[in-house]
Design a protein around this motif. Structure first.
Motif, PDB file in Angstrom:
ATOM      1  N   UNK A 186     107.858  98.995  37.776  1.00  0.00           N
ATOM      2  CA  UNK A 186     107.732  97.739  38.177  1.00  0.00           C
ATOM      3  C   UNK A 186     109.265  97.216  38.315  1.00  0.00           C
ATOM      4  N   UNK A 187     109.987  97.295  37.315  1.00  0.00           N
ATOM      5  CA  UNK A 187     111.093  96.918  36.957  1.00  0.00           C
ATOM      6  C   UNK A 187     112.125  97.553  38.034  1.00  0.00           C
ATOM      7  N   UNK A 188     111.901  98.810  38.198  1.00  0.00           N
ATOM      8  CA  UNK A 188     112.803  99.677  39.119  1.00  0.00           C
ATOM      9  C   UNK A 188     112.712  99.295  40.393  1.00  0.00           C
ATOM     10  N   UNK A 189     111.281  99.037  40.836  1.00  0.00           N
ATOM     11  CA  UNK A 189     111.125  98.323  42.354  1.00  0.00           C
ATOM     12  C   UNK A 189     111.765  97.137  42.430  1.00  0.00           C
ATOM     13  N   UNK A 190     111.753  96.329  41.365  1.00  0.00           N
ATOM     14  CA  UNK A 190     112.408  94.950  41.743  1.00  0.00           C
ATOM     15  C   UNK A 190     113.785  95.004  41.933  1.00  0.00           C
ATOM     16  N   UNK A 191     114.615  96.084  41.129  1.00  0.00           N
ATOM     17  CA  UNK A 191     115.895  96.448  41.381  1.00  0.00           C
ATOM     18  C   UNK A 191     116.008  96.694  42.918  1.00  0.00           C
ATOM     19  N   UNK A 192     115.058  97.461  43.302  1.00  0.00           N
ATOM     20  CA  UNK A 192     115.227  97.882  44.809  1.00  0.00           C
ATOM     21  C   UNK A 192     115.153  96.779  45.708  1.00  0.00           C
ATOM     22  N   UNK A 193     113.992  95.994  45.341  1.00  0.00           N
ATOM     23  CA  UNK A 193     113.895  94.640  46.019  1.00  0.00           C
ATOM     24  C   UNK A 193     115.389  93.932  46.373  1.00  0.00           C
ATOM     25  N   UNK A 194     115.988  93.784  45.237  1.00  0.00           N
ATOM     26  CA  UNK A 194     117.063  93.104  45.309  1.00  0.00           C
ATOM     27  C   UNK A 194     118.165  93.801  46.113  1.00  0.00           C
ATOM     28  N   UNK A 195     118.227  95.093  45.835  1.00  0.00           N
ATOM     29  CA  UNK A 195     119.302  95.719  46.734  1.00  0.00           C
ATOM     30  C   UNK A 195     118.907  95.726  48.227  1.00  0.00           C
ATOM     31  N   UNK A 196     117.509  95.609  48.648  1.00  0.00           N
ATOM     32  CA  UNK A 196     117.027  95.537  50.111  1.00  0.00           C
ATOM     33  C   UNK A 196     117.615  94.146  50.497  1.00  0.00           C
ATOM     34  N   UNK A 197     117.298  93.220  49.595  1.00  0.00           N
ATOM     35  CA  UNK A 197     117.631  91.652  50.196  1.00  0.00           C
ATOM     36  C   UNK A 197     119.387  91.563  50.294  1.00  0.00           C
ATOM     37  N   UNK A 232     121.154  94.150  51.249  1.00  0.00           N
ATOM     38  CA  UNK A 232     121.582  94.735  52.501  1.00  0.00           C
ATOM     39  C   UNK A 232     121.310  93.761  53.721  1.00  0.00           C
ATOM     40  N   UNK A 233     120.045  93.095  53.580  1.00  0.00           N
ATOM     41  CA  UNK A 233     119.631  92.281  54.587  1.00  0.00           C
ATOM     42  C   UNK A 233     120.402  90.993  54.988  1.00  0.00           C
ATOM     43  N   UNK A 234     120.963  90.629  53.707  1.00  0.00           N
ATOM     44  CA  UNK A 234     122.153  89.245  53.896  1.00  0.00           C
ATOM     45  C   UNK A 234     123.229  89.888  54.549  1.00  0.00           C
ATOM     46  N   UNK A 235     123.797  91.366  54.233  1.00  0.00           N
ATOM     47  CA  UNK A 235     124.803  91.816  55.048  1.00  0.00           C
ATOM     48  C   UNK A 235     124.821  91.684  56.524  1.00  0.00           C
ATOM     49  N   UNK A 236     123.472  91.999  56.870  1.00  0.00           N
ATOM     50  CA  UNK A 236     123.167  92.162  58.446  1.00  0.00           C
ATOM     51  C   UNK A 236     123.143  90.633  58.850  1.00  0.00           C
ATOM     52  N   UNK A 237     122.724  89.985  58.215  1.00  0.00           N
ATOM     53  CA  UNK A 237     122.575  88.386  58.559  1.00  0.00           C
ATOM     54  C   UNK A 237     124.083  87.932  58.714  1.00  0.00           C
ATOM     55  N   UNK A 244     132.912  89.373  60.371  1.00  0.00           N
ATOM     56  CA  UNK A 244     132.657  90.288  60.884  1.00  0.00           C
ATOM     57  C   UNK A 244     133.299  91.479  60.331  1.00  0.00           C
ATOM     58  N   UNK A 245     134.551  91.129  59.979  1.00  0.00           N
ATOM     59  CA  UNK A 245     135.388  92.069  59.683  1.00  0.00           C
ATOM     60  C   UNK A 245     135.778  92.323  58.115  1.00  0.00           C
ATOM     61  N   UNK A 246     135.545  91.256  57.437  1.00  0.00           N
ATOM     62  CA  UNK A 246     135.339  91.475  55.966  1.00  0.00           C
ATOM     63  C   UNK A 246     134.258  91.177  55.231  1.00  0.00           C
ATOM     64  N   UNK A 247     133.110  92.036  55.533  1.00  0.00           N
ATOM     65  CA  UNK A 247     131.711  91.578  54.788  1.00  0.00           C
ATOM     66  C   UNK A 247     131.672  91.483  53.322  1.00  0.00           C
ATOM     67  N   UNK A 248     132.605  92.251  52.597  1.00  0.00           N
ATOM     68  CA  UNK A 248     132.786  92.404  51.200  1.00  0.00           C
ATOM     69  C   UNK A 248     132.981  90.769  50.755  1.00  0.00           C
ATOM     70  N   UNK A 249     133.720  90.311  51.509  1.00  0.00           N
ATOM     71  CA  UNK A 249     134.200  88.755  51.148  1.00  0.00           C
ATOM     72  C   UNK A 249     133.022  87.886  51.111  1.00  0.00           C
ATOM     73  N   UNK A 250     132.111  88.108  51.626  1.00  0.00           N
ATOM     74  CA  UNK A 250     130.669  87.001  51.940  1.00  0.00           C
ATOM     75  C   UNK A 250     129.462  87.765  51.216  1.00  0.00           C
ATOM     76  N   UNK A 251     129.479  87.981  49.808  1.00  0.00           N
ATOM     77  CA  UNK A 251     128.456  88.613  49.153  1.00  0.00           C
ATOM     78  C   UNK A 251     127.241  87.614  49.039  1.00  0.00           C
ATOM     79  N   UNK A 252     127.719  86.327  49.068  1.00  0.00           N
ATOM     80  CA  UNK A 252     126.408  85.430  48.836  1.00  0.00           C
ATOM     81  C   UNK A 252     126.522  84.114  50.039  1.00  0.00           C
ATOM     82  N   UNK A 253     125.428  83.332  50.062  1.00  0.00           N
ATOM     83  CA  UNK A 253     125.610  82.341  51.190  1.00  0.00           C
ATOM     84  C   UNK A 253     126.586  81.525  50.789  1.00  0.00           C
ATOM     85  N   UNK A 254     126.933  81.088  49.309  1.00  0.00           N
ATOM     86  CA  UNK A 254     127.844  80.059  48.944  1.00  0.00           C
ATOM     87  C   UNK A 254     129.204  80.582  49.589  1.00  0.00           C
ATOM     88  N   UNK A 255     129.676  81.747  49.523  1.00  0.00           N
ATOM     89  CA  UNK A 255     130.848  82.351  50.014  1.00  0.00           C
ATOM     90  C   UNK A 255     130.914  81.985  51.523  1.00  0.00           C
TER      91      UNK A 255
END
Length: 436
Positions: A345-356, A358-363, A408-419
């Motif tokens: 369950x703990x490992x799956x939760x880590x995977x869920x966070x990683x999924x989100x 990736x989804x935020x990067x697409x967003x 678009x060009x610097x996705x790593x500069x936007x790791x969170x919605x606050x950024x």
């Protein structure tokens, strides 16, 4: 062939023709459920064509007892004319999407009262006293229910059409049901992911102030590579049934209600496209706000609310989506049998966070793409277009393009919605060279 919700029988006429007021009156009078909802004599009904979108006819019909909205697809792009033909089948896909969404988020989409596939026509409940959200944002209105409603709409419609909730067979059936909507997808593929970055006849921008910026975007190979990566995701990632055109012109609101309309672009695509569209339109509303000020600082409260809304849209969507995954995650993806016990369950939760993540990067990327197309492409936003001073409009648009390019060009500069909101706040007072 005529089809509709429930057991209401449709009238016999189903060969396509464009319905004008007299024809529409006679047609609706022959649909018992619609005639009963309107009430009174058909000749006394008021009928007005109110479509201000790019594709279709939209009528508001009111009778003694109530009203309905009628949407009929045209065999061409209304914004351009008969030189750009378009399949009528998009109305059928809109009907399928609306009925699917109504099962998942009742009250957040208009109820379908009647559908005639041959006429490419859908009759829906009249959403009143709502207004198009974009109009309210231009006026500086605040909508306290919007965040919760749009987060729920996106979380439920995306999750429950994904592999996280569905068996692989059921998901493939869904993909097949919407696969024919490729003409609408082609519009997106061209107008969002291609045309703004090349010479295209229908492109336009605020001239002469944005001429240099438009030229720079056409020559920026790094930007071309980044938008092409996003286009590949759009082409190749049937993650869920997406609305496909989820902007503030497709959302109707009051202070205590939100209704999402116009899902004719629906197909199985990347989730981040819908989420990014919402965030992009809120960012544009924020950066256009200065152009609607009557005095410096007059819209400060509204702008603070907008930034908070942008942050909360992602935060609440993410929370609801993850809760659905934890409680309703019975699809063929991430089977629970592979994650037994507390350690699993703990490992799956880590995977869920990683999924989100990736989804935020697409967003973030799709949000940038939506901003750029609304300024350098064919169909523009009223947020900018209604700024009367073209130079001031260009300043607001240049700020938006500066932000979008960085996203678009610097996705790593936007790791969170606050950024993202911090960057929007910083560019809010930046002045392009032509403004000095």
């Amino acid at each position: 062939m005529s089809s509709e919700q429930g057991s209401v029988a449709g009238p016999p006429q189903d060969e396509y023709r464009i319905l004008h007021e007299a024809d529409l009156r006679d047609y609706l009078a022959a649909v018992p459920a619609v005639a009963a909802r309107l009430g009174g004599a058909a000749e006394a009904w008021s009928i007005g064509e109110v479509g201000d979108g790019n594709l279709n006819l939209v009528f508001i019909v009111k009778g003694a007892d109530g009203g309905v909205a009628v949407k009929q697809a045209l065999p061409y792009v209304r914004l351009v004319g008969e030189s750009w033909p378009l399949p009528l089948s998009r109305s059928h896909y809109e009907y399928l999407a609306l009925t699917h969404q109504a099962r998942l988020v009742p009250g957040l989409v208009p109820a379908v009262l009647h559908h005639n596939e041959g006429l490419a026509l859908v009759v829906m409940e009249l959403i009143e006293p709502h207004i198009i959200m974009r109009k309210g944002l231009i006026a500086g209105a605040l909508y306290p229910r919007f965040v919760g409603d749009i987060a729920t709409f996106m979380a439920r419609t995306l999750f429950f059409s994904s592999d996280l909730a569905l068996t692989a067979a059921k998901k493939k059936e869904g993909i097949a049901a919407f696969a024919g909507n490729h003409a609408l997808c082609k519009i997106t593929e061209d107008l969002i992911f291609t045309d703004p970055y090349r010479v295209a006849e229908q492109n336009r921008w605020t001239q002469p102030w944005l001429d240099a910026t438009a030229a720079a975007f056409r020559e920026d190979l790094d930007l071309h590579a980044a938008i092409s990566r996003l286009k590949l995701i759009f082409l190749n990632a049937p993650e869920a049934l997406i609305h496909g055109d989820l902007h503030t012109g497709s959302i109707m609101v009051t202070e205590d209600s939100t209704v999402v309309i116009d899902p004719e672009f629906a197909f199985y695509g990347p989730m981040g496209f819908d989420i990014g569209a919402v965030i992009a339109n809120l960012l544009m509303a924020y950066l256009a706000s200065a152009g609607h000020e009557t005095s410096s600082g007059a819209r400060r409260v509204f702008e603070v609310w907008l930034l908070e809304t942008i942050e909360n849209v992602w935060t609440e969507f993410s929370h609801e989506f993850l809760e659905l995954w934890r409680t309703e995650g019975h699809g063929d993806a991430y089977p629970l049998t592979l994650f037994p016990g507390p350690a699993g369950a703990a490992r799956l939760e880590v995977e869920r966070q990683a999924y989100m993540a990736r989804l935020f990067g697409d967003t973030v990327g799709f949000s940038a793409a939506k901003i750029i197309r609304r300024i350098l492409g064919l169909a523009h936003n009223a947020d900018f277009e209604l700024i009367e001073d073209p130079r001031q409009r260009a300043i607001c648009e240049a700020r938006s393009l500066r932000l979008a390019r960085a996203m678009m060009l610097e996705p790593s500069a936007f790791p969170t919605i606050g950024a993202v909101t911090m960057a929007a706040r910083m560019v809010r007072d930046w002045l392009p060279d032509f403004a000095n």
